[in-house]
Design a protein around this motif. Structure first.
Motif, PDB file in Angstrom:
ATOM      1  N   GLY A  59       0.814  -1.205   0.000  1.00  0.00           N
ATOM      2  CA  GLY A  59       0.000   0.000   0.000  1.00  0.00           C
ATOM      3  C   GLY A  59       0.849   1.258   0.000  1.00  0.00           C
ATOM      4  O   GLY A  59       0.593   2.209  -0.747  1.00  0.00           O
ATOM      5  N   VAL A  60       1.900   1.249   0.829  1.00  0.00           N
ATOM      6  CA  VAL A  60       2.793   2.417   0.885  1.00  0.00           C
ATOM      7  C   VAL A  60       3.470   2.631  -0.462  1.00  0.00           C
ATOM      8  O   VAL A  60       3.540   3.760  -0.982  1.00  0.00           O
ATOM      9  CB  VAL A  60       3.844   2.218   2.002  1.00  0.00           C
ATOM     10  N   ALA A  61       3.926   1.537  -1.087  1.00  0.00           N
ATOM     11  CA  ALA A  61       4.579   1.644  -2.399  1.00  0.00           C
ATOM     12  C   ALA A  61       3.612   2.212  -3.424  1.00  0.00           C
ATOM     13  O   ALA A  61       3.968   3.090  -4.228  1.00  0.00           O
ATOM     14  CB  ALA A  61       5.087   0.273  -2.838  1.00  0.00           C
ATOM     15  N   ALA A  62       2.340   1.741  -3.378  1.00  0.00           N
ATOM     16  CA  ALA A  62       1.347   2.229  -4.333  1.00  0.00           C
ATOM     17  C   ALA A  62       1.123   3.725  -4.142  1.00  0.00           C
ATOM     18  O   ALA A  62       1.047   4.488  -5.114  1.00  0.00           O
ATOM     19  CB  ALA A  62       0.034   1.462  -4.153  1.00  0.00           C
ATOM     20  N   SER A 101       1.785   9.374  -5.917  1.00  0.00           N
ATOM     21  CA  SER A 101       2.178  10.769  -5.717  1.00  0.00           C
ATOM     22  C   SER A 101       3.235  11.172  -6.736  1.00  0.00           C
ATOM     23  O   SER A 101       3.257  12.319  -7.195  1.00  0.00           O
ATOM     24  CB  SER A 101       2.660  11.002  -4.286  1.00  0.00           C
ATOM     25  N   LEU A 102       4.084  10.215  -7.129  1.00  0.00           N
ATOM     26  CA  LEU A 102       5.050  10.496  -8.193  1.00  0.00           C
ATOM     27  C   LEU A 102       4.330  10.906  -9.475  1.00  0.00           C
ATOM     28  O   LEU A 102       4.658  11.919 -10.112  1.00  0.00           O
ATOM     29  CB  LEU A 102       5.905   9.247  -8.447  1.00  0.00           C
ATOM     30  N   PRO A 116      -1.897   3.192 -16.187  1.00  0.00           N
ATOM     31  CA  PRO A 116      -1.149   3.714 -17.344  1.00  0.00           C
ATOM     32  C   PRO A 116      -0.419   5.018 -17.016  1.00  0.00           C
ATOM     33  O   PRO A 116       0.740   5.206 -17.414  1.00  0.00           O
ATOM     34  CB  PRO A 116      -2.228   3.950 -18.395  1.00  0.00           C
ATOM     35  N   THR A 117      -1.084   5.916 -16.239  1.00  0.00           N
ATOM     36  CA  THR A 117      -0.443   7.189 -15.884  1.00  0.00           C
ATOM     37  C   THR A 117       0.795   6.942 -15.033  1.00  0.00           C
ATOM     38  O   THR A 117       1.867   7.516 -15.288  1.00  0.00           O
ATOM     39  CB  THR A 117      -1.424   8.070 -15.083  1.00  0.00           C
ATOM     40  N   VAL A 118       0.629   6.080 -14.017  1.00  0.00           N
ATOM     41  CA  VAL A 118       1.755   5.779 -13.132  1.00  0.00           C
ATOM     42  C   VAL A 118       2.905   5.190 -13.933  1.00  0.00           C
ATOM     43  O   VAL A 118       4.063   5.599 -13.772  1.00  0.00           O
ATOM     44  CB  VAL A 118       1.289   4.813 -12.021  1.00  0.00           C
TER      45      VAL A 118
END
Lengths: 341, 395
Positions: A23-26, A31-32, A293-295
């Motif tokens: 979850g933290v990684a996601a 946010s990136l 796709p955006t990430v």
């Protein structure tokens, strides 16, 4: 929604460290993406919300009927499709205002659902769920053929009212007003159904009837009528989803099966038997579908590795989410243990 | 002799009354077989009625469908055989193990694309592609089975459906230019020993023995179906039936039901992939539509229509389905009572275009009335009853 939040808290506290790390990684990835491409990010976030609410409207009906009557209504996608085609008939062919379709079409789809329930599904209560799945699969086939014979196989569309055809400025990007309108309408409908099931006396008697039908009838509740009303509700909300979907994207014959499969993915991920879970999972899956796709493209931009931005990854995201969730939590995010297993 | 025992697969469950309303099979009935005039011969051949039936099916299928009164053309017999194998493979799961798979098109497609990719993209020989496709299907079947076979029947159905959809998306995305995306694979997708002349396929494999493509398909069909029959009447197959009938009981008796279900899923996937290989040879191309959820749905419809608890059920279902499709869509005018002496003439071309609606309605009826019997079960019950009545009249 104190019940929902406490359940959410319980789910969070007994989540494994691995899923928390995930979850933290996601969140970090999201946010990136939000920092590097804010316009695209907001666009897709709203697209995901629109799609997610439509998905929730189909999934909620599916979850209602599955959770209450134990029937897997594969024909629920057909009701959604009928909602879109009915609204085409009302707006596109008869030229009535869109607002009429928004009220009349869900009622009409609800009536179709009631006919379906009374003729085909009623004998199936209490039988093996597979039998219900098969019978409603046949119903889907019939609905698709009937639709094809009336409206043809070509995709159709109609225009939304001019007041909603404009776009709204959100600072970083422009968003179609209709999409915001669709989110508002579906959020209201979902909230209304959710409150009706969990808070009203009607919902209480129906849920009591599922627990112990005989006893509930002794206490004076007419269960068959209540079940039929519940089916009307599920069908009508799917129909409303169809109207919104049809107004935004047009309609085709494939939407019945496409949506019912995704709706079932949503129900499984949310946990069968939990309406709250279906709502959360629907939005979650649609957002994952639109934001992945955006990430990935932001990641490709930051790292310089073009291969990360896989084209068309969107279609596969729901199934990946489902498989991951089922491996980590076999009964879904908010599911009751032992339900339909 | 009684026709109520025409199903090889329920032999060992002779004295078991099936909870779905099936017949009670008792030993007295089979002993009566020997006393009929034709007794000794029939009694000796009786255990082999399934292979004999399969052989008769292969021999008579093409002349029957090619007859002008029926469909009038031969090629469809080959397609029917391919689908019969596919649907029978699916039915190993649903009809005999009790697992409803809605994603079997995936395995069908693996066989098809295995051959097509090997031949047109990688320049490998046909056999490598065919074996590769079947092995891939078996491996995916095993892994997927391990993952989802214990999830409860509805979860299983929907998970197979979802995985099938995921594979569909991947094939549609054309990874590494292998699958050709939505165009599928055409062109050099046939092995050199198949020649096409005006749509008729001929083999140059063994020119003096058989040069008819139908016989190749028929041979593979027979082999696979006999393997399936052997599988079903073996202790393995009987265990599968036990799992279908009462899983907790089977587990209580010490059967590792998970292992058996995974094995059944693997066998079913591999057989479906073999059917896919045949379909690729028959079509000369691999198309994305094979992976579509509709293909899985068609298999489900055909099998239920035919009758899932019988070995010959899926075969009947495919025959009825393809027969109905081509026979009905052929009509433009319905002339009653006969084409030569029409009293009533109706233009039905507009309605029959939507023949699937009627089929869907029949399907719903079959599911509501007797979900395990289908057309084959109804026919068998009818024939048994008629036979008993006729014999009763004789005595």
């Amino acid at each position: 929604m104190s019940v929902g939040t406490s359940r959410l808290a319980a789910t969070l506290t007994d989540a494994s460290p691995a899923s928390l790390a995930g979850g933290v990684a996601a969140l970090a990835l999201l946010s990136l993406a939000a920092v590097t491409q804010p316009g695209l990010f907001v666009d897709n976030a709203i697209g995901g919300l629109v799609y997610g609410m439509q998905l929730v409207m189909v999934a909620l009906g599916l979850a209602l009927i599955l959770g209450l009557m134990g029937v897997v209504n594969f024909a629920h996608g057909a009701l959604f499709m009928l909602g879109a085609y009915f609204s085409y008939q009302v707006v596109g062919a008869w030229g009535l205002p869109f607002w009429v379709a928004l009220v009349v079409v869900p009622l009409a789809v609800g009536v179709v659902g009631v006919v379906m329930e009374m003729t085909v599904l009623r004998p199936l209560y209490g039988q093996q769920p597979v039998i219900g799945l098969l019978a409603t699969f046949g119903l889907t086939l019939m609905a698709e053929e009937a639709t094809r014979s009336v409206w043809g196989a070509a995709p159709l569309s109609f225009s939304v009212p001019p007041a909603l055809a404009t776009s709204t400025d959100l600072g970083v990007t422009q968003v179609g007003t209709f999409r915001l309108f669709a989110v508002a309408v579906s959020a209201l409908a979902v909230l209304a159904v959710y409150l009706l099931i969990t808070r009203s006396e009607f919902g209480l008697t129906v849920r009591a009837g599922v627990q112990d039908g005989e006893m509930t009838e002794f206490l004076g509740a007419n269960l068959p009528i209540r079940f039929t009303a519940m089916f009307f509700l599920g069908a009508a909300i799917a129909g409303l989803g169809g109207v919104l979907r049809g107004a935004e994207f047009g309609m085709g014959l494939s939407m019945a099966q496409q949506f019912v499969i995704l709706a079932f993915v949503v129900v499984v991920v949310g946990g069968v038997g939990s309406l709250f879970g279906s709502v959360i999972a629907g939005v979650l899956i649609a957002e994952a579908q639109f934001l992945t796709p955006t990430v990935l493209s932001s990641l490709a931009m930051v790292t310089g590795v073009e291969a990360i931005a896989v084209p068309g990854v969107r279609g596969i995201v729901p199934y990946v989410v489902m498989i991951v969730v089922l491996l980590v939590r076999p009964r879904g995010l908010f599911g009751e243990e032992g339900f339909l297993e | 002799m009684t026709a109520s025992d025409a199903d090889g697969s329920v032999d060992a469950a002779r004295t078991v009354e099936r909870p779905d309303g099936g017949t009670v099979e008792s030993d007295e009935e089979t002993e009566a077989v020997v006393e009929t005039p034709l007794g000794p011969l029939v009694a000796r051949l009786w255990p082999y009625r399934v292979p004999i039936g399969l052989f008769a099916l292969v021999v008579f299928l093409r002349p029957v469908v090619a007859h002008p009164w029926f469909l009038g053309f031969e090629q469809i017999a080959t397609t029917m055989l391919v689908w019969m194998l596919f649907v029978a493979a699916w039915n190993l799961l649903f009809g005999f193990t009790g697992l409803l798979s809605f994603g079997h098109a995936m395995f069908f497609g693996f066989g098809m694309y295995g051959v097509a990719i090997a031949m047109s993209r990688l320049d490998l020989p046909f056999l490598v592609g065919a074996v590769g496709g079947v092995v891939l299907a078996a491996v995916v079947g095993t892994l997927l089975g391990r993952l989802i076979v214990e999830k409860g029947e509805i979860y299983f159905a929907m998970l197979t459906l979802a995985v099938g959809q995921a594979v569909y998306f991947m094939v549609n995305r054309d990874p590494y230019g292998l699958t050709g995306g939505s165009n599928g694979l055409t062109g050099t997708t046939l092995p050199p020993w198949i020649e096409t002349f005006r749509g008729e396929k001929t083999l140059t494999l063994l020119p003096e023995f058989a040069n008819d493509f139908y016989y190749l398909v028929a041979a593979v069909f027979l082999l696979c179906m006999l393997a399936l029959w052997q599988l079903l009447r073996s202790p393995f197959g009987q265990t599968l039936i036990a799992i279908r009938e009462n899983e907790p009981l089977a587990r209580a008796m010490g059967v590792d039901t998970t292992r058996y279900k995974i094995a059944a899923f693997t066998a079913s996937s591999a057989l479906a992939a073999v059917a896919g290989v045949l379909l690729e040879l028959n079509d000369g191309a691999a198309s994305l539509a094979t992976f579509d959820v509709l293909t899985s749905g068609d298999a489900v419809l055909m099998a239920i229509l035919g009758g899932v608890n019988y070995f010959f059920g899926p075969i009947t279902g495919v025959f009825v389905w393809f027969g109905a499709e081509d026979y009905l869509t052929d009509f433009t005018l319905l002339q009653l009572p006969l084409a030569e002496y029409p009293l009533v003439t109706l233009d039905v071309s507009g309605i029959l275009q939507f023949w699937r609606f009627g089929l869907g309605a029949i399907f719903v009826l079959v599911v509501l009335l007797s979900p395990k019997d289908g057309v084959y079960g109804l026919l068998r019950t009818g024939i048994t009853r008629a036979y008993h009545r006729a014999r009763g009249a004789d005595e």
